[in-house]
Scaffold this active site. Sequence first.
Site, mmCIF file in Angstrom:
data_model
loop_
_atom_site.group_PDB
_atom_site.id
_atom_site.type_symbol
_atom_site.label_atom_id
_atom_site.label_comp_id
_atom_site.label_asym_id
_atom_site.label_seq_id
_atom_site.Cartn_x
_atom_site.Cartn_y
_atom_site.Cartn_z
ATOM 1 N N HIS A 19 59.560 11.780 77.821
ATOM 2 C CA HIS A 19 59.901 13.040 77.161
ATOM 3 C C HIS A 19 60.258 14.069 78.239
ATOM 4 O O HIS A 19 60.262 13.750 79.439
ATOM 5 C CB HIS A 19 58.787 13.500 76.218
ATOM 6 N N HIS A 22 58.125 14.489 81.460
ATOM 7 C CA HIS A 22 58.389 13.524 82.538
ATOM 8 C C HIS A 22 59.704 13.884 83.242
ATOM 9 O O HIS A 22 59.823 13.791 84.463
ATOM 10 C CB HIS A 22 58.492 12.101 81.986
ATOM 11 N N CYS A 135 38.190 7.011 78.389
ATOM 12 C CA CYS A 135 39.314 7.399 77.528
ATOM 13 C C CYS A 135 40.514 6.528 77.895
ATOM 14 O O CYS A 135 41.041 6.644 79.011
ATOM 15 C CB CYS A 135 39.650 8.884 77.707
ATOM 16 N N CYS A 138 43.787 8.385 78.785
ATOM 17 C CA CYS A 138 43.825 8.876 80.178
ATOM 18 C C CYS A 138 43.668 7.719 81.159
ATOM 19 O O CYS A 138 43.894 7.891 82.345
ATOM 20 C CB CYS A 138 42.658 9.806 80.494
ATOM 21 N N CYS A 153 38.199 13.843 74.113
ATOM 22 C CA CYS A 153 38.882 14.063 75.394
ATOM 23 C C CYS A 153 39.699 15.355 75.301
ATOM 24 O O CYS A 153 40.395 15.584 74.304
ATOM 25 C CB CYS A 153 39.802 12.875 75.665
ATOM 26 N N HIS A 156 43.562 14.516 75.127
ATOM 27 C CA HIS A 156 44.110 13.721 74.020
ATOM 28 C C HIS A 156 43.453 13.986 72.671
ATOM 29 O O HIS A 156 43.927 13.497 71.648
ATOM 30 C CB HIS A 156 44.044 12.229 74.365
ATOM 31 N N LYS A 303 51.514 21.762 72.495
ATOM 32 C CA LYS A 303 51.561 20.554 73.316
ATOM 33 C C LYS A 303 52.472 19.550 72.611
ATOM 34 O O LYS A 303 52.454 19.447 71.387
ATOM 35 C CB LYS A 303 50.139 20.000 73.411
ATOM 36 N N LYS A 306 53.416 13.391 69.065
ATOM 37 C CA LYS A 306 54.125 12.666 68.001
ATOM 38 C C LYS A 306 53.704 13.170 66.631
ATOM 39 O O LYS A 306 54.517 13.280 65.723
ATOM 40 C CB LYS A 306 53.807 11.185 68.114
HETATM 41 N N1 MSP Z 1 50.594 6.572 85.065
HETATM 42 C C1 MSP Z 1 49.969 7.783 85.432
HETATM 43 C C2 MSP Z 1 50.384 8.230 86.826
HETATM 44 C C3 MSP Z 1 50.089 7.253 87.914
HETATM 45 S S1 MSP Z 1 50.676 7.822 89.440
HETATM 46 C C4 MSP Z 1 50.029 6.794 90.542
HETATM 47 C C5 MSP Z 1 50.335 8.885 84.454
HETATM 48 N N2 MSP Z 1 51.462 8.703 83.763
HETATM 49 S S2 MSP Z 1 52.059 9.732 82.694
HETATM 50 O O1 MSP Z 1 53.173 9.054 82.095
HETATM 51 O O2 MSP Z 1 51.052 10.197 81.830
HETATM 52 O O3 MSP Z 1 52.638 10.899 83.528
HETATM 53 C C6 MSP Z 1 51.931 12.096 83.789
HETATM 54 C C7 MSP Z 1 52.868 13.043 84.482
HETATM 55 O O4 MSP Z 1 54.046 13.246 83.673
HETATM 56 C C8 MSP Z 1 52.333 14.441 84.715
HETATM 57 O O5 MSP Z 1 51.519 14.538 85.857
HETATM 58 C C9 MSP Z 1 53.639 15.202 84.876
HETATM 59 O O6 MSP Z 1 54.212 14.912 86.106
HETATM 60 C C10 MSP Z 1 54.486 14.582 83.780
HETATM 61 N N3 MSP Z 1 54.258 15.256 82.507
HETATM 62 C C11 MSP Z 1 53.824 14.677 81.359
HETATM 63 N N4 MSP Z 1 53.791 15.623 80.381
HETATM 64 C C12 MSP Z 1 54.173 16.811 80.871
HETATM 65 C C13 MSP Z 1 54.322 18.099 80.342
HETATM 66 N N5 MSP Z 1 54.111 18.372 79.072
HETATM 67 N N6 MSP Z 1 54.700 19.090 81.189
HETATM 68 C C14 MSP Z 1 54.942 18.856 82.510
HETATM 69 N N7 MSP Z 1 54.803 17.647 83.034
HETATM 70 C C15 MSP Z 1 54.445 16.586 82.251
HETATM 71 O O7 MSP Z 1 49.633 9.854 84.386
#
Ligand code: MSP
Length: 515
Positions: A19, A22, A135, A138, A153, A156, A303, A306
Site C-alpha cells: 500500500h 510501503h 502477536c 507483528c 496489540c 493491530h 489508519k 482493509k
Molecule cells: N517484514 C518486516 C520488516 C523486516 S525488515 C528486516 C515488516 N514489514 S511490513 O511490511 O510490515 O513493513 C513495515 C514498514 O512499511 C514500516 O516500517 C514502513 O517503512 C512501511 N509502512 C507500512 N505502513 C506504513 C504507513 N502507514 N505509513 C508509513 N510507512 C508505512 O515490518
Amino acid sequence: MKKTFYITTPIYYINDKPHIGHAYTTVSADIFARYHRMMLGADNVHFLTGTDEHGNKIHQAAKKLDMEPQDFADRMSAVFSTTWDRLSISNNDFIRTTQPRHKEYVIDVLNRMKVAKTPKGNDVLFEGVYEGLYCTACEAFKTESELDEQGNCLDHRTKPEILKETNWFFRMSDYEDKLRELITRDHLLITPESRKNEVIGLLDSGLRDLAISRPSVTWGIPLPWDKDQTAYVWVDALSNYISALGGESSEMYKKFWPADVHLMSKDIVKFHTLIWPSILLSIGIPVPLRVISHGFMTVDGQKMSKTIGNVIDPNDLVDLFGTDATRYLLVSQFGFGTDGDISLDRFNEMYNARLAGGLGNLVSRVTSMVEKYFSGEVPSSNNGDDIFEVADSWKDYQAAIEGFRPDEALKAVWLLIDKANKYVDDQKPWALAKENPEALGNVLYNLLEAIRQIALMLLPFMPDTSKLIFEVLGLDFAKEEQRPLGDLVVWAGLPSGVIINKGTSLFPRLEIKSE
Ligand code: MSP
C-alpha cells in the site's frame, strides 16, 4: 561525505499487496539513493529492498488461498517488485528471504551465535521456556505493557496468542550496556531524536533475552542443530541486509558494510536498533551507522485498514497521476519524521496546483515563447547573473536532502519554480518582444537556465520528468548525467543556439472526481 552509500528499506511482509505506506518508504529510499548516485557515482551506491516471506503470518495467508507457501510467496513478491518498477524504483538488488543465498547466510549466522560467548562470558544462545504472549501480525513477543486496556496489540488491535513453548533464547540482556553506549554516542545514529530517546527508554527499562526460535512454526529456516525449531522470523529477516551483499566474505560487503541508512517507520525501529545490533555484536560484525524513522501515514485521518476500506494501492495512484507525480505527491505531503495524513482530494489539488500549474506551466509557457520569438533557439544572454539566486536554492536543497528531509528539499525547488513563474509575470516577455528584443533574449535565457537547474534538482525525485525537461532543452540527458554535479550547477551552463524540443504538456490538468 563518505565515499560509498548503502541504503535499505525494510523487507516487506507479503501477506498482502503493497500500500502507499510501503511506497512512501521505498520512494524515499529511492530519492536518497539517486541523490547519492549524483554525488558519489552510481558504482558507489547500493540500494536494497525486498520481501520478508517466512513465518506464520505468511503461512496463514497462503493457507487462506489454499496455496503452497512458496507459490504464494513467489506470486506476492512479484507484486511488490512490479509495483516498484511502476514507481521507477532504482534498487540495485531485491532480496527474498526464501532465496538460497539468504537461507545459507542465516544458517551461518545462527551457527556462529550458537558457539559464541557474550561480553560477560555466557553462551550467546541457551535453551529455555517462553511463557507469554505473541502477536502474529507483528511477528513479535509482547508484554502486558505493550497492549491496550482490552489486552489487544496496539498496532493491530487483535488479541495476541498465549504461548508456552521451549525455544532457543538469545542472551540479549548481556548487550544492554554496549547498545546504550553505541546509541548514546551516535555510533548507531537514530533519527529523529524522539525515536532515539524511545529506544534509550527501552534500554533503561531493561533488555530481556529473546526467543530466537519457534517450535510451532514450520514455514521458515530450521535451526541447523535442532530441526524441530524454526528461526524466529525477525532474526531471519534482519540478516537480509548482509545476506544480500553475499555474506561477510564478499567484495560487496567490504565495499558497503556497515550500512549507511536503514530506512523504515517507527513500528520497527526497536527491532533494528536493539535486536539487529545485538546479533551483529554477538558475532563480531560492525553495527549499521544509522537508522532513520519516518512518520506513519494515515488516510483521511484513519489508519489504513482493509476493514475500514481505505487502503490505497500505489498502482492506482500511478494509473491516476503517472509515476513521477505519484512520487512527488507521496513525499511532499508532510514532514519526513512526523506522522501525517493524506487524502486523494489533496493529491488532486496539489497535482493541479504544483505540477500542472507550477512546474508544467513554467516549462510550457517559457518554451512556447522561445519557439514564438526565437524559432526555438536558445537565445544568447549578455548578463550572466544568477538572478534567481539558484546557488542559495542549491544550498537549501542539499542541506535538506543530506539531512534526510526530502519534503523540504522539494520546497526549495518549488520556491525556485514560483520565483521563475513570477519573473515571467513581472517581466512580461510578450511586451518586451515589441519594445526591447535584447532584454527579451536575456529574460528567456534566464528562464531556460532556471528550468535546467530545476530539472537537475528534480532528478532524484522525478527522474523521468527531469530527463524529459533536459530533452526539451535540447540537451543530451545521458551525457549530462555523467558530468559532476559541481560543474552542472554553475549558472549559465545552458549553451545558447541549441534548438529546444517543446514536447507535450508535462502534467496535463486532471479532473478527478472524489467519491
Ligand atoms: N517484514 C518486516 C520488516 C523486516 S525488515 C528486516 C515488516 N514489514 S511490513 O511490511 O510490515 O513493513 C513495515 C514498514 O512499511 C514500516 O516500517 C514502513 O517503512 C512501511 N509502512 C507500512 N505502513 C506504513 C504507513 N502507514 N505509513 C508509513 N510507512 C508505512 O515490518
